[in-house]
Design a protein around this motif. Structure first.
Motif, mmCIF file in Angstrom:
data_model
loop_
_atom_site.group_PDB
_atom_site.id
_atom_site.type_symbol
_atom_site.label_atom_id
_atom_site.label_comp_id
_atom_site.label_asym_id
_atom_site.label_seq_id
_atom_site.Cartn_x
_atom_site.Cartn_y
_atom_site.Cartn_z
ATOM 1 N N LEU A 61 4.345 5.515 15.908
ATOM 2 C CA LEU A 61 3.922 4.471 15.486
ATOM 3 C C LEU A 61 2.464 4.563 15.411
ATOM 4 O O LEU A 61 1.621 4.018 14.306
ATOM 5 C CB LEU A 61 4.549 3.012 15.690
ATOM 6 N N ARG A 65 -0.353 4.575 12.106
ATOM 7 C CA ARG A 65 -1.336 3.632 11.784
ATOM 8 C C ARG A 65 -2.580 4.337 12.161
ATOM 9 O O ARG A 65 -3.723 3.761 11.663
ATOM 10 C CB ARG A 65 -1.243 2.633 12.999
ATOM 11 N N GLN A 90 2.648 3.242 3.867
ATOM 12 C CA GLN A 90 2.379 2.001 4.516
ATOM 13 C C GLN A 90 3.442 1.368 4.923
ATOM 14 O O GLN A 90 3.359 0.801 6.196
ATOM 15 C CB GLN A 90 1.671 1.131 3.494
ATOM 16 N N VAL A 91 4.799 1.535 4.192
ATOM 17 C CA VAL A 91 5.969 1.052 4.972
ATOM 18 C C VAL A 91 6.135 1.411 6.283
ATOM 19 O O VAL A 91 6.572 0.894 7.231
ATOM 20 C CB VAL A 91 6.919 1.336 3.950
ATOM 21 N N TYR A 92 6.157 2.877 6.395
ATOM 22 C CA TYR A 92 6.366 3.481 7.667
ATOM 23 C C TYR A 92 5.521 3.186 8.690
ATOM 24 O O TYR A 92 5.802 3.245 10.020
ATOM 25 C CB TYR A 92 6.375 5.129 7.365
ATOM 26 N N ARG A 94 4.381 0.303 9.037
ATOM 27 C CA ARG A 94 4.689 -1.212 9.207
ATOM 28 C C ARG A 94 3.154 -2.069 8.659
ATOM 29 O O ARG A 94 2.926 -3.075 9.524
ATOM 30 C CB ARG A 94 5.292 -1.756 10.426
ATOM 31 N N THR A 95 2.749 -1.543 7.790
ATOM 32 C CA THR A 95 1.698 -2.525 7.335
ATOM 33 C C THR A 95 2.101 -3.783 6.646
ATOM 34 O O THR A 95 3.011 -3.590 6.050
ATOM 35 C CB THR A 95 0.367 -1.804 6.653
ATOM 36 N N ARG A 97 2.879 -6.359 3.727
ATOM 37 C CA ARG A 97 3.414 -6.064 2.437
ATOM 38 C C ARG A 97 2.207 -6.423 1.485
ATOM 39 O O ARG A 97 1.813 -5.663 0.405
ATOM 40 C CB ARG A 97 4.610 -6.843 2.097
ATOM 41 N N ARG A 100 -0.603 -3.915 0.100
ATOM 42 C CA ARG A 100 -0.134 -2.533 0.095
ATOM 43 C C ARG A 100 -0.602 -1.817 -1.330
ATOM 44 O O ARG A 100 -1.188 -0.552 -1.257
ATOM 45 C CB ARG A 100 1.549 -2.417 0.241
ATOM 46 N N ASN A 140 -3.730 4.090 5.276
ATOM 47 C CA ASN A 140 -3.629 3.361 6.175
ATOM 48 C C ASN A 140 -4.809 2.841 6.917
ATOM 49 O O ASN A 140 -4.731 2.288 8.095
ATOM 50 C CB ASN A 140 -2.574 3.551 6.978
#
Length: 206
Positions: A61, A65, A90-92, A94-95, A97, A100, A140
């Protein structure tokens, strides 16, 4: 502020906020610096966080990031468009929604691929694919842009384009660490650190 710091094997170096540093050293540096593995027996700090104290999911994580990773051979999802590749990054990480798509478009524009947002990776040239990988590394807003031989396999024109983008990003205040033995790439950096092959208590800084 120190962005990344390595102490102990395989060597010692620090990179401060806004620096562009070329690093040459023994094999295996990329998995260590990209947090794919723990820095044993050394100690790796990213923005002051001792990454050796993190679990593998926590390192993953943090990598997603705070580290933008540009590999020698870009790994892109072939059946996803350029924009979708950036959205998934961005999904990976965890930004949130919201924002994006705007972040993906901004990153594509930053590397000259705004007009190729709907293109699949297979429709891009080698240089464009590396630029897409650079956009994905940027999307990111990482603390560190970590590049592994970013011009390997590219023709001189494409290599120059990638290096020009890295120069501009550094000029905008990005922190860049180049893992490279290519003189043309290393010459773009503000300084070069050479870690001797094998364990060492220090590094040669040029």
């Amino acid at each position: 502020m120190t962005v990344i710091e390595l102490r102990g094997a395989p060597g010692e170096f620090t990179v401060s906020d806004g620096e562009c540093v070329a690093l040459a050293g023994p094999p295996g540096l990329l998995p260590l610096l990209a947090l794919f593995e723990a820095a044993a027996p050394g100690r790796l700090l990213l923005e002051g966080t001792d990454t050796g104290r993190l679990t593998e999911p926590e390192r993953a994580l943090l990598r997603g990031r705070r580290i933008g990773l540009l590999l020698r051979r870009p790994v892109l999802l072939p059946h996803r468009t350029a924009e979708e590749n950036l959205l998934l990054a961005q999904v990976y990480a965890r930004t949130p929604r919201a924002g994006r798509r705007a972040a993906a478009r901004a990153a594509l524009e930053a590397v000259g691929l705004g007009h190729r947002a709907a293109a699949l990776p297979g429709a891009l040239s080698d240089g464009e694919r590396q630029c897409l990988a650079l956009a994905r590394a940027l999307v990111n807003r990482p603390a560190l842009l970590l590049c592994e031989e970013p011009t390997a396999g590219l023709d001189p024109a494409a290599a120059g384009t990638v290096l020009d983008h890295l120069d501009r990003l550094h000029g905008e205040g990005r922190t860049v660490l180049l893992l490279t033995r290519d003189r043309a790439a290393a010459d773009r950096a503000g300084r070069t650190v050479r870690l001797p092959d094998g364990e060492t208590a220090g590094a040669v800084v040029v």
